[in-house]
Design an enzyme around this catalytic site. Structure first.
Site, PDB file in Angstrom:
ATOM      1  N   SER A 193       3.016   6.179  29.757  1.00  0.00           N
ATOM      2  CA  SER A 193       3.883   7.142  29.054  1.00  0.00           C
ATOM      3  C   SER A 193       3.069   8.082  28.159  1.00  0.00           C
ATOM      4  CB  SER A 193       4.964   6.425  28.232  1.00  0.00           C
ATOM      5  OG  SER A 193       5.748   5.592  29.063  1.00  0.00           O
ATOM      6  N   PRO A 194       1.984   8.674  28.695  1.00  0.00           N
ATOM      7  CA  PRO A 194       1.117   9.511  27.849  1.00  0.00           C
ATOM      8  C   PRO A 194       1.781  10.834  27.443  1.00  0.00           C
ATOM      9  CG  PRO A 194       0.430   9.671  30.136  1.00  0.00           C
ATOM     10  CD  PRO A 194       1.486   8.600  30.089  1.00  0.00           C
ATOM     11  N   GLY A 249       8.054  12.691  28.736  1.00  0.00           N
ATOM     12  CA  GLY A 249       8.463  14.106  28.849  1.00  0.00           C
ATOM     13  C   GLY A 249       8.541  14.829  27.517  1.00  0.00           C
ATOM     14  N   TYR A 263       9.550  -1.174  40.132  1.00  0.00           N
ATOM     15  CA  TYR A 263       9.936   0.239  40.098  1.00  0.00           C
ATOM     16  C   TYR A 263      10.859   0.563  41.287  1.00  0.00           C
ATOM     17  CZ  TYR A 263       6.174   0.863  36.633  1.00  0.00           C
ATOM     18  OH  TYR A 263       5.354   0.776  35.518  1.00  0.00           O
ATOM     19  N   LEU A 308       6.367  15.322  25.214  1.00  0.00           N
ATOM     20  CA  LEU A 308       5.200  16.139  24.869  1.00  0.00           C
ATOM     21  C   LEU A 308       4.997  17.327  25.815  1.00  0.00           C
ATOM     22  CD1 LEU A 308       2.824  13.217  23.829  1.00  0.00           C
ATOM     23  CD2 LEU A 308       3.737  14.988  22.320  1.00  0.00           C
ATOM     24  N   THR A 309       5.936  17.539  26.717  1.00  0.00           N
ATOM     25  CA  THR A 309       5.840  18.716  27.593  1.00  0.00           C
ATOM     26  C   THR A 309       6.393  19.960  26.899  1.00  0.00           C
ATOM     27  OG1 THR A 309       8.054  18.421  28.539  1.00  0.00           O
ATOM     28  CG2 THR A 309       6.254  17.249  29.622  1.00  0.00           C
ATOM     29  N   GLY A 310       7.136  19.753  25.806  1.00  0.00           N
ATOM     30  CA  GLY A 310       7.715  20.879  25.069  1.00  0.00           C
ATOM     31  C   GLY A 310       9.068  21.328  25.587  1.00  0.00           C
ATOM     32  N   LYS A 311       9.556  20.703  26.664  1.00  0.00           N
ATOM     33  CA  LYS A 311      10.821  21.197  27.235  1.00  0.00           C
ATOM     34  C   LYS A 311      12.050  20.554  26.594  1.00  0.00           C
ATOM     35  CE  LYS A 311      10.702  18.073  31.202  1.00  0.00           C
ATOM     36  NZ  LYS A 311      10.412  17.922  32.600  1.00  0.00           N
TER      37      LYS A 311
HETATM   38  N1  LIG Z   1       3.194  -1.101  32.134  1.00  0.00           N
HETATM   39  C1  LIG Z   1       4.334  -0.686  31.635  1.00  0.00           C
HETATM   40  O1  LIG Z   1       5.090  -1.454  31.005  1.00  0.00           O
HETATM   41  C2  LIG Z   1       4.730   0.748  31.850  1.00  0.00           C
HETATM   42  C3  LIG Z   1       5.797   1.317  31.120  1.00  0.00           C
HETATM   43  C4  LIG Z   1       6.084   2.670  31.327  1.00  0.00           C
HETATM   44  C5  LIG Z   1       5.328   3.412  32.228  1.00  0.00           C
HETATM   45  N2  LIG Z   1       4.323   2.832  32.948  1.00  0.00           N
HETATM   46  C6  LIG Z   1       3.489   3.593  33.907  1.00  0.00           C
HETATM   47  O2  LIG Z   1       3.072   4.803  33.295  1.00  0.00           O
HETATM   48  C7  LIG Z   1       3.482   5.909  34.102  1.00  0.00           C
HETATM   49  C8  LIG Z   1       3.754   7.123  33.235  1.00  0.00           C
HETATM   50  O3  LIG Z   1       4.677   6.839  32.201  1.00  0.00           O
HETATM   51  P1  LIG Z   1       6.164   7.442  32.194  1.00  0.00           P
HETATM   52  O4  LIG Z   1       6.501   7.845  33.569  1.00  0.00           O
HETATM   53  O5  LIG Z   1       6.993   6.462  31.457  1.00  0.00           O
HETATM   54  O6  LIG Z   1       6.095   8.687  31.223  1.00  0.00           O
HETATM   55  P2  LIG Z   1       5.210  10.012  31.075  1.00  0.00           P
HETATM   56  O7  LIG Z   1       4.092  10.025  32.008  1.00  0.00           O
HETATM   57  O8  LIG Z   1       4.924  10.102  29.619  1.00  0.00           O
HETATM   58  O9  LIG Z   1       6.282  11.129  31.444  1.00  0.00           O
HETATM   59  C9  LIG Z   1       6.620  11.374  32.771  1.00  0.00           C
HETATM   60  C10 LIG Z   1       7.803  12.322  32.847  1.00  0.00           C
HETATM   61  O10 LIG Z   1       7.560  13.521  32.127  1.00  0.00           O
HETATM   62  C11 LIG Z   1       8.065  14.641  32.866  1.00  0.00           C
HETATM   63  N3  LIG Z   1       6.875  15.435  33.268  1.00  0.00           N
HETATM   64  C12 LIG Z   1       5.704  14.976  33.775  1.00  0.00           C
HETATM   65  N4  LIG Z   1       4.837  15.978  33.981  1.00  0.00           N
HETATM   66  C13 LIG Z   1       5.459  17.102  33.598  1.00  0.00           C
HETATM   67  C14 LIG Z   1       5.079  18.469  33.586  1.00  0.00           C
HETATM   68  N5  LIG Z   1       3.876  18.854  33.978  1.00  0.00           N
HETATM   69  N6  LIG Z   1       5.973  19.380  33.134  1.00  0.00           N
HETATM   70  C15 LIG Z   1       7.204  19.001  32.716  1.00  0.00           C
HETATM   71  N7  LIG Z   1       7.626  17.715  32.710  1.00  0.00           N
HETATM   72  C16 LIG Z   1       6.766  16.767  33.146  1.00  0.00           C
HETATM   73  C17 LIG Z   1       8.797  14.064  34.067  1.00  0.00           C
HETATM   74  O11 LIG Z   1      10.154  13.732  33.713  1.00  0.00           O
HETATM   75  P3  LIG Z   1      11.338  14.806  33.553  1.00  0.00           P
HETATM   76  O12 LIG Z   1      11.034  15.948  34.470  1.00  0.00           O
HETATM   77  O13 LIG Z   1      12.566  14.050  33.889  1.00  0.00           O
HETATM   78  O14 LIG Z   1      11.319  15.189  32.088  1.00  0.00           O
HETATM   79  C18 LIG Z   1       8.044  12.775  34.285  1.00  0.00           C
HETATM   80  O15 LIG Z   1       8.757  11.825  35.001  1.00  0.00           O
HETATM   81  C19 LIG Z   1       4.702   5.375  34.856  1.00  0.00           C
HETATM   82  O16 LIG Z   1       4.995   6.153  35.989  1.00  0.00           O
HETATM   83  C20 LIG Z   1       4.249   3.984  35.185  1.00  0.00           C
HETATM   84  O17 LIG Z   1       3.352   4.011  36.277  1.00  0.00           O
HETATM   85  C21 LIG Z   1       4.017   1.517  32.749  1.00  0.00           C
END
Ligand SMILES: NC(=O)c1ccc[n+]([C@@H]2O[C@H](COP(=O)([O-])OP(=O)(O)OC[C@H]3O[C@@H](n4cnc5c(N)ncnc54)[C@H](OP(=O)(O)O)[C@@H]3O)[C@@H](O)[C@H]2O)c1
Length: 310
Positions: free
Chosen positions: A207-208, A212, A62, A214-217
């Site tokens: 990526s739950p 982003g 990362y 599923l935040t609705g934005k």
């Molecule tokens: N093992 C693997 O292969 C793998 C792959 C992917 C991820 N991961 C891990 O999983 C973690 C989470 O997954 P992810 O970061 O891919 O996606 P995510 O948690 O589904 O989405 C995160 C993004 O959503 C937006 N967000 C988060 N909270 C919000 C809120 N309250 N209101 C509005 N927007 C919000 C932000 O981006 P914006 O503001 O830019 O929209 C944020 O960076 C990663 O950080 C990493 O640690 C692991």
């Protein structure tokens, strides 16, 4: 199959939700430095920890190590107790366990720590056997470099091979980190989630928030920028029905946000979501996801609508 001792991995079973640190330093997917800064990330860390989110997931890849460095710096400066999970990347030139043990020394150096709580292999790599990696992982535990071992992106047979290899050394496989959200339920449908529950392996949901969506934005009129926009273009057209249901359920739950519904659904399914957060506001909202539960009817309604998105 012999069941290994589970004492070492209780902390994972007891953790409802964590925080993902992929965006902390990553420019390719998240455009680090544009729209959010190190101060924003530090604020996201502080708010999360204050709100009781103390399991943080990072990786050597990362931001080319920047995420680990920032996390280590924040932990040191704040003097807060945080559970740290990081990852080993099985690059094609890393072909034996010595290179894994060498890599973890570098993870620890960037984090400024003597050991981590969970060391995960980021994804399987076809040219090195799973048993070789698990051998290296077991040695990392025995040397006190990590408390527990996890895998990531391992399908069911790969996960079972890792589990068995470790079981022979009486070490439990603590976790499998997999993509899981209301928009990607593969692990429910292909049996991995059920198998994890059966074997006491914690399913960490990455990526739950579907990065982003599923935040609705985001919408067809306002897609996320860069790679995310390209990846999710077609899915955006199908989103409104699901977001409408999530909004209604949020209102019935006393004003929970879409983010909180999406994350609580992951928790209700028995997984440990690790949403990414770049700012204090995001971290604050995400921290409102654990500590309560959707009703069974609400979970079923979300499942049905998510199934219709195909
Ligand atoms: N093992 C693997 O292969 C793998 C792959 C992917 C991820 N991961 C891990 O999983 C973690 C989470 O997954 P992810 O970061 O891919 O996606 P995510 O948690 O589904 O989405 C995160 C993004 O959503 C937006 N967000 C988060 N909270 C919000 C809120 N309250 N209101 C509005 N927007 C919000 C932000 O981006 P914006 O503001 O830019 O929209 C944020 O960076 C990663 O950080 C990493 O640690 C692991």
């Amino acid at each position: 199959m012999e069941t290994p001792s589970t004492n070492e991995i209780r902390f994972l079973q007891a953790t409802e939700m964590g925080l993902g640190a992929w965006s902390w330093g990553d420019r390719i997917m998240w455009n680090y430095g544009h729209g959010y800064s190190d101060d924003d990330i530090r604020a996201a860390f502080d708010v999360s920890v204050e709100e009781g989110i103390r399991f943080i997931d990072t990786a050597e890849s990362y931001g080319n190590g920047r995420s680990e460095r920032l996390l280590g710096q924040f932990i040191k400066e704040s003097q807060q107790a945080v559970l740290v999970a990081t990852k080993f990347t099985p690059y094609p030139w890393r072909l034996n366990k010595k290179l894994l043990l060498n890599a973890i020394e570098h993870n620890l150096e960037r984090l400024g720590m003597d050991s981590v709580d969970l060391y995960q292999i980021h994804f399987p790599f076809p040219f090195t056997s799973i048993e070789t990696w698990m051998d290296g992982m077991a040695e990392a535990v025995n040397r006190g470099l990590t408390r527990a071992i996890g895998v990531s992106n391992f399908n069911q047979s790969q996960m079972l091979r890792a589990y068995s290899a470790l079981a022979q050394k009486n070490i439990p496989l603590a976790s499998n980190q997999m993509h899981y959200s209301l928009l990607d339920r593969s692990i429910e449908k292909n049996g991995i989630l059920a198998r994890c529950k059966e074997l006491g392996i914690r399913l960490i949901a990455y990526s739950p928030l579907e990065m982003g969506l599923l935040t609705g934005k985001y919408s067809t009129e306002n897609p996320p920028a860069g790679l995310r926009g390209r990846r999710y273009g077609s899915l955006l057209t199908k989103l409104p029905a699901l977001l409408k249901l999530m909004t209604e359920i949020g209102q019935d739950q006393g004003g929970k946000s879409l983010v909180q519904i999406a994350l609580n659904w992951c928790i209700c399914k028995g997984t440990l979501p690790i949403p990414g957060a770049k700012t204090a506001e995001q971290a604050q909202q995400n921290a409102g996801a654990p500590g309560w539960r959707l009703t069974e009817d609400q979970v079923n309604a979300l499942d049905e609508t998510s199934d219709l998105l195909g």
